[in-house]
Design an enzyme around this catalytic site. Structure first.
Site, PDB file in Angstrom:
ATOM      1  N   THR A  11       0.812  -1.218   0.000  1.00 61.86           N
ATOM      2  CA  THR A  11       0.000   0.000   0.000  1.00 61.86           C
ATOM      3  C   THR A  11       0.851   1.276   0.000  1.00 61.86           C
ATOM      4  O   THR A  11       0.318   2.377  -0.119  1.00 61.86           O
ATOM      5  CB  THR A  11      -0.943   0.028   1.214  1.00 61.86           C
ATOM      6  OG1 THR A  11      -0.165  -0.095   2.406  1.00 61.86           O
ATOM      7  CG2 THR A  11      -1.966  -1.093   1.143  1.00 61.86           C
ATOM      8  N   CYS A  12       2.150   1.132   0.106  1.00 59.96           N
ATOM      9  CA  CYS A  12       3.070   2.276   0.129  1.00 59.96           C
ATOM     10  C   CYS A  12       3.212   2.859  -1.280  1.00 59.96           C
ATOM     11  O   CYS A  12       3.521   2.141  -2.231  1.00 59.96           O
ATOM     12  CB  CYS A  12       4.423   1.812   0.673  1.00 59.96           C
ATOM     13  SG  CYS A  12       5.771   2.964   0.418  1.00 59.96           S
ATOM     14  N   THR A  13       2.997   4.154  -1.407  1.00 61.61           N
ATOM     15  CA  THR A  13       3.080   4.823  -2.708  1.00 61.61           C
ATOM     16  C   THR A  13       4.474   4.685  -3.322  1.00 61.61           C
ATOM     17  O   THR A  13       4.605   4.399  -4.513  1.00 61.61           O
ATOM     18  CB  THR A  13       2.717   6.322  -2.557  1.00 61.61           C
ATOM     19  OG1 THR A  13       1.414   6.397  -1.992  1.00 61.61           O
ATOM     20  CG2 THR A  13       2.744   7.041  -3.886  1.00 61.61           C
TER      21      THR A  13
END
Length: 117
Positions: A11-13
């Site tokens: 979920t980390c950009t």
């Protein structure tokens, strides 16, 4: 080309940008979600050695988890910080990209070029 592994939080950009850049370049790589497959102390030490950094340098100092534990962390040994990072994956900066005997913290995502050249 040597095997490329990205240690990430999906979920980390920044992690998604690095994955996208590698995919668009046609580079085959493996993703490891270290929230599902936690680091062993041995693996985390190995990655730190390949990055040539110490455990405190891999801490996510802007993260809520770090801010809550900051006063405790400041009193810990490097070995104890490693244990804390394994127990609290939110404390680990990401993504970590490993290629052979090298590894980098791909922040910002453009740093991925350093390890691929």
């Amino acid at each position: 080309m040597q095997k490329i592994t990205i240690y990430e939080k999906p979920t980390c950009t920044t992690c998604r940008k690095v994955s996208k850049a590698l995919t668009e370049a046609g580079i085959d790589f493996e993703k490891v979600n270290y929230y599902i497959e936690p680091f062993s102390k041995k693996k985390l030490k190995e990655l730190l050695g390949k990055m040539k950094i110490k455990p405190p340098e891999l801490l996510r100092k802007n993260d809520v988890a770090y801010k809550k534990l900051k006063s405790k962390i400041e009193k810990l040994s490097e070995e104890e910080i490693l244990t804390l990072m394994i127990e609290n994956p939110d404390l680990v900066q990401r993504p970590i990209v490993e290629v052979g005997d090298k590894a980098i913290l791909a922040r910002p995502p453009e740093k991925i070029k350093e390890i691929l050249s």
